[in-house]
Design an enzyme around this catalytic site. Structure first.
Site, PDB file in Angstrom:
ATOM      1  CG  HIS A 113      -2.108 -25.577  -4.389  1.00  0.00           C
ATOM      2  ND1 HIS A 113      -1.160 -26.083  -3.232  1.00  0.00           N
ATOM      3  CD2 HIS A 113      -2.795 -24.731  -4.007  1.00  0.00           C
ATOM      4  CE1 HIS A 113      -1.713 -25.640  -2.111  1.00  0.00           C
ATOM      5  NE2 HIS A 113      -2.828 -24.561  -2.571  1.00  0.00           N
ATOM      6  N   GLY A 140     -15.833  -5.024  -3.998  1.00  0.00           N
ATOM      7  CA  GLY A 140     -16.236  -6.151  -2.895  1.00  0.00           C
ATOM      8  C   GLY A 140     -16.444  -7.332  -3.713  1.00  0.00           C
ATOM      9  CB  THR A 163      -7.893 -15.277 -14.606  1.00  0.00           C
ATOM     10  OG1 THR A 163      -8.475 -14.775 -15.865  1.00  0.00           O
ATOM     11  CG2 THR A 163      -8.780 -15.656 -13.892  1.00  0.00           C
ATOM     12  NE  ARG A 178     -16.300  -9.106 -21.033  1.00  0.00           N
ATOM     13  CZ  ARG A 178     -16.728  -8.115 -21.188  1.00  0.00           C
ATOM     14  NH1 ARG A 178     -16.384  -7.118 -21.524  1.00  0.00           N
ATOM     15  NH2 ARG A 178     -18.485  -8.136 -21.155  1.00  0.00           N
TER      16      ARG A 178
END
Length: 188
Positions: A113, A140, A163, A178
């Protein structure tokens, strides 16, 4: 002039309440409902539903429950497995390679968004494509965020939040995810 669907697939701001997109989401939800309410011994029925829902090149096995927005934006290679409670928000293309496994409760979000509150309040949305390479294991509870590419031969640790892009041949973990180790990949 572009349709709302064309804008959505181009990663541009679009209106999700568009009648064409609404009808396609309703169809997807009907298929997902049928899949999630099938019995364990109805493997042929489940396979047939997944063939209608996804764009799969080979063997796909998903444990119900499974959820997605449209299904037709999910491109799956051969030998894909997703454990229980998988969510793929596919407002943009989600490409999954060969020999990929998802642990339980993996979430793949191409939907996002606007960060500007005025634009967000207007109801406009957008999505960014996600690519997951070949021979990938996603532990998971991991979340794959919009616009991310995960390379080949990658292990994502359980509970990770991806991300940004992850290169090939690594183990990556954490929030944010990372790289913690490079892998020496043996050829067959």
């Amino acid at each position: 002039m572009k349709t709302e669907k064309e804008k959505m697939l181009a990663g541009e701001l679009y209106r999700a309440d568009d009648p064409e997109l609404t009808a396609e989401r309703i169809l997807s939800r009907q298929l997902v409902y049928d899949f999630n309410h099938s019995r364990t011994d109805e493997l042929e029925k489940r396979t047939a539903i997944l063939k209608k829902l996804l764009r799969a090149r080979g063997n796909v096995f998903i444990e119900p429950p499974f959820y997605c927005d449209y299904g037709f934006n999910i491109y799956v290679g051969d030998n894909f497995f997703a454990n229980y409670n998988c969510v793929i928000l596919d407002v943009n293309r989600v490409t999954i390679g060969d020999n990929v496994m998802f642990g339980p409760a993996v979430q793949v979000y191409s939907a996002t968004h606007p960060t500007d509150p005025l634009i967000r309040r207007s109801g406009l949305e957008l999505g960014l494509p996600i690519t997951i390479g070949n021979d990938v294991w996603i532990g998971g509870g991991s979340i794959i965020c919009p616009g991310v590419t995960i390379g080949d031969n990658v292990t994502i640790g359980a509970g990770s939040v991806v991300t940004r892009d992850i290169p090939s041949n690594v183990v990556a973990v954490g929030n944010p995810c990372r790289v913690i180790r490079r892998l020496e990949v043996r050829e067959e």
